[in-house]
Design a protein around this motif. Structure first.
Motif, PDB file in Angstrom:
ATOM      1  N   ALA A   7      54.306  11.891  56.057  1.00  0.00           N
ATOM      2  CA  ALA A   7      53.582  11.257  54.954  1.00  0.00           C
ATOM      3  C   ALA A   7      53.641  12.074  53.673  1.00  0.00           C
ATOM      4  O   ALA A   7      53.652  11.513  52.577  1.00  0.00           O
ATOM      5  N   ASP A   8      53.695  13.382  53.770  1.00  0.00           N
ATOM      6  CA  ASP A   8      53.717  14.234  52.589  1.00  0.00           C
ATOM      7  C   ASP A   8      55.109  14.743  52.234  1.00  0.00           C
ATOM      8  O   ASP A   8      55.262  15.523  51.303  1.00  0.00           O
ATOM      9  N   VAL A   9      56.123  14.295  52.968  1.00  0.00           N
ATOM     10  CA  VAL A   9      57.490  14.744  52.713  1.00  0.00           C
ATOM     11  C   VAL A   9      58.069  13.952  51.548  1.00  0.00           C
ATOM     12  O   VAL A   9      57.955  12.730  51.488  1.00  0.00           O
ATOM     13  N   LEU A  14      63.571  12.937  52.786  1.00  0.00           N
ATOM     14  CA  LEU A  14      63.594  11.873  53.798  1.00  0.00           C
ATOM     15  C   LEU A  14      64.950  11.180  53.888  1.00  0.00           C
ATOM     16  O   LEU A  14      65.420  10.863  54.978  1.00  0.00           O
ATOM     17  N   VAL A  15      65.568  10.927  52.731  1.00  0.00           N
ATOM     18  CA  VAL A  15      66.790  10.114  52.696  1.00  0.00           C
ATOM     19  C   VAL A  15      67.873  10.635  53.638  1.00  0.00           C
ATOM     20  O   VAL A  15      68.444   9.853  54.396  1.00  0.00           O
ATOM     21  N   PRO A  16      68.176  11.929  53.640  1.00  0.00           N
ATOM     22  CA  PRO A  16      69.239  12.379  54.559  1.00  0.00           C
ATOM     23  C   PRO A  16      68.921  12.152  56.036  1.00  0.00           C
ATOM     24  O   PRO A  16      69.816  12.168  56.869  1.00  0.00           O
ATOM     25  N   LEU A  17      67.651  11.927  56.356  1.00  0.00           N
ATOM     26  CA  LEU A  17      67.244  11.732  57.749  1.00  0.00           C
ATOM     27  C   LEU A  17      67.227  10.266  58.188  1.00  0.00           C
ATOM     28  O   LEU A  17      66.986   9.978  59.356  1.00  0.00           O
ATOM     29  N   LEU A  18      67.453   9.338  57.265  1.00  0.00           N
ATOM     30  CA  LEU A  18      67.276   7.910  57.567  1.00  0.00           C
ATOM     31  C   LEU A  18      68.099   7.435  58.760  1.00  0.00           C
ATOM     32  O   LEU A  18      67.625   6.630  59.553  1.00  0.00           O
ATOM     33  N   ALA A  19      69.315   7.896  58.872  1.00  0.00           N
ATOM     34  CA  ALA A  19      70.187   7.419  59.949  1.00  0.00           C
ATOM     35  C   ALA A  19      69.889   8.075  61.284  1.00  0.00           C
ATOM     36  O   ALA A  19      70.171   7.496  62.332  1.00  0.00           O
ATOM     37  N   ARG A  31      57.022   3.173  52.342  1.00  0.00           N
ATOM     38  CA  ARG A  31      56.777   3.541  50.945  1.00  0.00           C
ATOM     39  C   ARG A  31      57.388   2.559  49.955  1.00  0.00           C
ATOM     40  O   ARG A  31      56.835   2.328  48.880  1.00  0.00           O
ATOM     41  N   HIS A  32      58.547   2.015  50.289  1.00  0.00           N
ATOM     42  CA  HIS A  32      59.317   1.299  49.270  1.00  0.00           C
ATOM     43  C   HIS A  32      59.523  -0.189  49.511  1.00  0.00           C
ATOM     44  O   HIS A  32      60.033  -0.874  48.631  1.00  0.00           O
ATOM     45  N   VAL A  33      59.135  -0.717  50.656  1.00  0.00           N
ATOM     46  CA  VAL A  33      59.446  -2.116  50.950  1.00  0.00           C
ATOM     47  C   VAL A  33      58.737  -3.077  49.994  1.00  0.00           C
ATOM     48  O   VAL A  33      59.341  -4.035  49.517  1.00  0.00           O
ATOM     49  N   ARG A  34      57.475  -2.835  49.695  1.00  0.00           N
ATOM     50  CA  ARG A  34      56.755  -3.777  48.815  1.00  0.00           C
ATOM     51  C   ARG A  34      57.296  -3.786  47.393  1.00  0.00           C
ATOM     52  O   ARG A  34      57.583  -4.862  46.852  1.00  0.00           O
ATOM     53  N   PRO A  35      57.430  -2.605  46.734  1.00  0.00           N
ATOM     54  CA  PRO A  35      57.968  -2.668  45.368  1.00  0.00           C
ATOM     55  C   PRO A  35      59.396  -3.202  45.318  1.00  0.00           C
ATOM     56  O   PRO A  35      59.756  -3.941  44.397  1.00  0.00           O
ATOM     57  N   LEU A  36      60.212  -2.858  46.316  1.00  0.00           N
ATOM     58  CA  LEU A  36      61.580  -3.364  46.339  1.00  0.00           C
ATOM     59  C   LEU A  36      61.584  -4.878  46.544  1.00  0.00           C
ATOM     60  O   LEU A  36      62.355  -5.598  45.893  1.00  0.00           O
ATOM     61  N   THR A  37      60.725  -5.369  47.404  1.00  0.00           N
ATOM     62  CA  THR A  37      60.642  -6.813  47.640  1.00  0.00           C
ATOM     63  C   THR A  37      60.216  -7.538  46.360  1.00  0.00           C
ATOM     64  O   THR A  37      60.776  -8.590  46.019  1.00  0.00           O
ATOM     65  N   ARG A  38      59.241  -6.986  45.632  1.00  0.00           N
ATOM     66  CA  ARG A  38      58.835  -7.601  44.358  1.00  0.00           C
ATOM     67  C   ARG A  38      60.007  -7.631  43.384  1.00  0.00           C
ATOM     68  O   ARG A  38      60.262  -8.644  42.727  1.00  0.00           O
ATOM     69  N   HIS A  39      60.716  -6.517  43.282  1.00  0.00           N
ATOM     70  CA  HIS A  39      61.860  -6.406  42.373  1.00  0.00           C
ATOM     71  C   HIS A  39      62.928  -7.455  42.710  1.00  0.00           C
ATOM     72  O   HIS A  39      63.392  -8.186  41.834  1.00  0.00           O
ATOM     73  N   VAL A  40      63.301  -7.535  43.971  1.00  0.00           N
ATOM     74  CA  VAL A  40      64.357  -8.457  44.388  1.00  0.00           C
ATOM     75  C   VAL A  40      63.892  -9.912  44.247  1.00  0.00           C
ATOM     76  O   VAL A  40      64.655 -10.774  43.817  1.00  0.00           O
ATOM     77  N   THR A  41      62.641 -10.183  44.578  1.00  0.00           N
ATOM     78  CA  THR A  41      62.118 -11.547  44.445  1.00  0.00           C
ATOM     79  C   THR A  41      62.131 -11.986  42.990  1.00  0.00           C
ATOM     80  O   THR A  41      62.470 -13.139  42.685  1.00  0.00           O
ATOM     81  N   ARG A  42      61.781 -11.074  42.073  1.00  0.00           N
ATOM     82  CA  ARG A  42      61.843 -11.425  40.642  1.00  0.00           C
ATOM     83  C   ARG A  42      63.272 -11.760  40.240  1.00  0.00           C
ATOM     84  O   ARG A  42      63.504 -12.665  39.448  1.00  0.00           O
TER      85      ARG A  42
END
Length: 187
Positions: A7-9, A14-19, A31-42
């Motif tokens: 949570a505090d990282v 974090l990105v290099p660890l995603l896979a 962290r990012h699904v909601r703002p990204l979804t708003r962006h793409v929906t717009r």
């Protein structure tokens, strides 16, 4: 590491660890699904299409996480860039499919009256915007990029600043300069 441990990282770690680390992927997604979804929906206007793009974006982010270069920008800008690429790819594929269907049918469907009205409205708007669009290439790249996020993507100045990795005050100054340069072209 569990999700609570992450949570505090910082996103850059974090990105290099995603896979390789499901907990890192879950935390980054959360962290990012909601703002990204708003962006793409717009951008797309359809929440169902937006959900598909967001899912494809996170999949592509996971697959390309090893190639992320923190020196080239913030993870949020990287993620939004991936989303832009996914949307562009979908648009190109949709255009190709439409052309193929039109060739198969040998003709286009007759447009409805509303379609003609919308087309006329778009042509009128394009005509009014043409002088401003012609002036955009003359703007510095940083101002063009900010305008695209604020005008086209409809992000707030604060959100655009975050995507670009600059302070909100800097973004407001760039936006004011861009508007001042474009104002003489507006009709």
């Amino acid at each position: 590491m569990g999700v609570k441990d992450l949570a505090d990282v910082d996103d850059r770690r974090l990105v290099p660890l995603l896979a390789s680390d499901p907990a890192a992927l879950e935390e980054f997604y959360r962290r990012h699904v909601r703002p990204l979804t708003r962006h793409v929906t717009r951008r797309l206007g359809d929440p169902h299409d937006a959900a598909d793009v967001v899912a494809s974006t996170f999949l592509a982010a996971m697959e390309s996480s090893a190639a992320f270069d923190a020196g080239r920008g913030k993870p949020i800008a990287w993620l939004y860039g991936i989303a832009g690429n996914v949307m562009a790819m979908r648009w190109r594929r949709g255009e190709a499919e439409s052309r193929a269907v039109a060739r198969l049918h040998g003709r286009r469907e007759t447009a409805q009256k509303d379609d003609f009205d919308r087309t006329d409205d778009r042509l009128d708007a394009r005509g009014r915007a043409q002088p401003i669009l012609a002036a955009l290439p003359g703007l510095p790249g940083s101002e063009r990029e900010l305008l695209a996020l604020v005008v086209h993507d409809q992000l707030t100045v604060g959100e655009a600043a975050e995507v670009l990795g600059i302070r909100p005050g800097t973004a407001r100054m760039r936006l004011a300069r861009a508007r001042a340069r474009l104002a003489p072209r507006a009709v």
